[in-house]
Design a protein around this motif. Sequence first.
Motif, PDB file in Angstrom:
ATOM      1  N   LEU A 181       0.841  -1.194   0.000  1.00 14.64           N
ATOM      2  CA  LEU A 181       0.000   0.000   0.000  1.00 14.64           C
ATOM      3  C   LEU A 181       0.877   1.245   0.000  1.00 14.64           C
ATOM      4  O   LEU A 181       1.898   1.300   0.691  1.00 14.64           O
ATOM      5  N   SER A 228     -12.691  -0.238   0.539  1.00 13.25           N
ATOM      6  CA  SER A 228     -11.231  -0.262   0.485  1.00 13.25           C
ATOM      7  C   SER A 228     -10.713  -0.080  -0.931  1.00 13.25           C
ATOM      8  O   SER A 228      -9.601   0.424  -1.137  1.00 13.25           O
ATOM      9  N   LEU A 229     -11.490  -0.475  -1.911  1.00 13.41           N
ATOM     10  CA  LEU A 229     -11.066  -0.324  -3.301  1.00 13.41           C
ATOM     11  C   LEU A 229     -10.911   1.139  -3.687  1.00 13.41           C
ATOM     12  O   LEU A 229     -10.139   1.476  -4.589  1.00 13.41           O
ATOM     13  N   ASP A 233      -4.677   2.897  -1.629  1.00  9.30           N
ATOM     14  CA  ASP A 233      -3.889   3.007  -2.854  1.00  9.30           C
ATOM     15  C   ASP A 233      -2.783   1.961  -2.837  1.00  9.30           C
ATOM     16  O   ASP A 233      -2.176   1.698  -1.795  1.00  9.30           O
ATOM     17  N   PHE A 235      -1.219  -1.904  -4.642  1.00  7.18           N
ATOM     18  CA  PHE A 235      -1.661  -3.170  -5.211  1.00  7.18           C
ATOM     19  C   PHE A 235      -1.774  -4.177  -4.080  1.00  7.18           C
ATOM     20  O   PHE A 235      -0.937  -4.226  -3.183  1.00  7.18           O
ATOM     21  N   ARG A 250      -9.261  -8.375  -4.646  1.00  7.93           N
ATOM     22  CA  ARG A 250      -8.040  -7.947  -5.318  1.00  7.93           C
ATOM     23  C   ARG A 250      -8.220  -6.507  -5.798  1.00  7.93           C
ATOM     24  O   ARG A 250      -9.335  -6.080  -6.105  1.00  7.93           O
ATOM     25  N   ASP A 251      -7.114  -5.769  -5.875  1.00 10.20           N
ATOM     26  CA  ASP A 251      -7.198  -4.385  -6.347  1.00 10.20           C
ATOM     27  C   ASP A 251      -7.588  -4.355  -7.829  1.00 10.20           C
ATOM     28  O   ASP A 251      -7.586  -5.391  -8.499  1.00 10.20           O
ATOM     29  N   ALA A 293     -11.103  -6.056  -8.443  1.00 15.26           N
ATOM     30  CA  ALA A 293     -12.054  -5.109  -7.861  1.00 15.26           C
ATOM     31  C   ALA A 293     -13.434  -5.715  -7.593  1.00 15.26           C
ATOM     32  O   ALA A 293     -14.446  -5.026  -7.626  1.00 15.26           O
TER      33      ALA A 293
END
Length: 311
Positions: A181, A228-229, A233, A235, A250-251, A293
């Motif tokens: 992050l 949180s998505l 910031d 990955f 997942r991001d 996402a």
Amino acid sequence: MCGIVGLFLKNPKLEPQLGALLSKMLETMTDRGPDSAGFAVYGSDGVSASSDVKLTLRGPGPEALRAAVSKLEQALGLSVSATERDTHIVLAVPGSREEEIRSWLKTHAPGIDVVSAGRRMEIYKEVGLPASVAERFALETMAGTHGIGHTRMATESAVTTNGAHPFSTGTDECLVHNGSLSNHNDLRRRLRREGLNFATQNDTEVAAGYLSWRMREGASLKEALESSLNDLDGFFTFVVGTENGFAVVRDPIACKPAVMAETDDYVAFGSEYRALVGLPGIDQARVFEPEPARVYAWERTTADHASGERH
């Protein structure tokens, strides 16, 4: 680079095997993170009294932990149930006195850390190979409904037990993370203003704290992960556990590897498919890569039923 695994059992008949299955999954991920390992297990049965909570403590060793618990009982007039596992000990204590106990430990027992608190959750973590860590805490013997695990290669900080995952910042809540992050320092400051405390500078602890804060504000686990998505910031792949739930996200770029498998008996997650190959019925499972996402969440709604995403 890290390796993460998770297993959520739908079929109660598999609960005695949870630790054995999770242990093999964790060990398979050794070359993704040989420096330290940890896991959280949600036991089939929680504390006996509805008002009690389990505190998992970590210390230099069994003798130091026993001495601290004895002094704690004398100082606070308590009689606690204790289960020893190597450098950790699990205490069943009255929930109404949790903060008092934490305060006493902080002041009078330096070197003894509270790793987690929950009615069903226990967390264990140490420096070393995953197989060694699992053996030290007898993971193979543990029964439960779900669990998550993590192997760590320390690329951004020293190899320490405090840096190992899972991280827990709320009752029966924990998180493991593969990724990095970029805004965790700013977010840590914001969350401290909201009353959260952090024991490390690890970005994963901030992610766990963010989810705890959102759920404390009334969000469901799935809603907290959806938020949180937007607010985190970097990955990341998160695998999260709560008292009755299990979730994965997942991001939006999803650059970290991830694979899932679902059958009528379980849902499983691994950083790589080889972590899943030893699970019963894997040849009949629906195997898929979680989409970027998108939050995948399951919840145990009764003693013998689980609901949630299905693919």
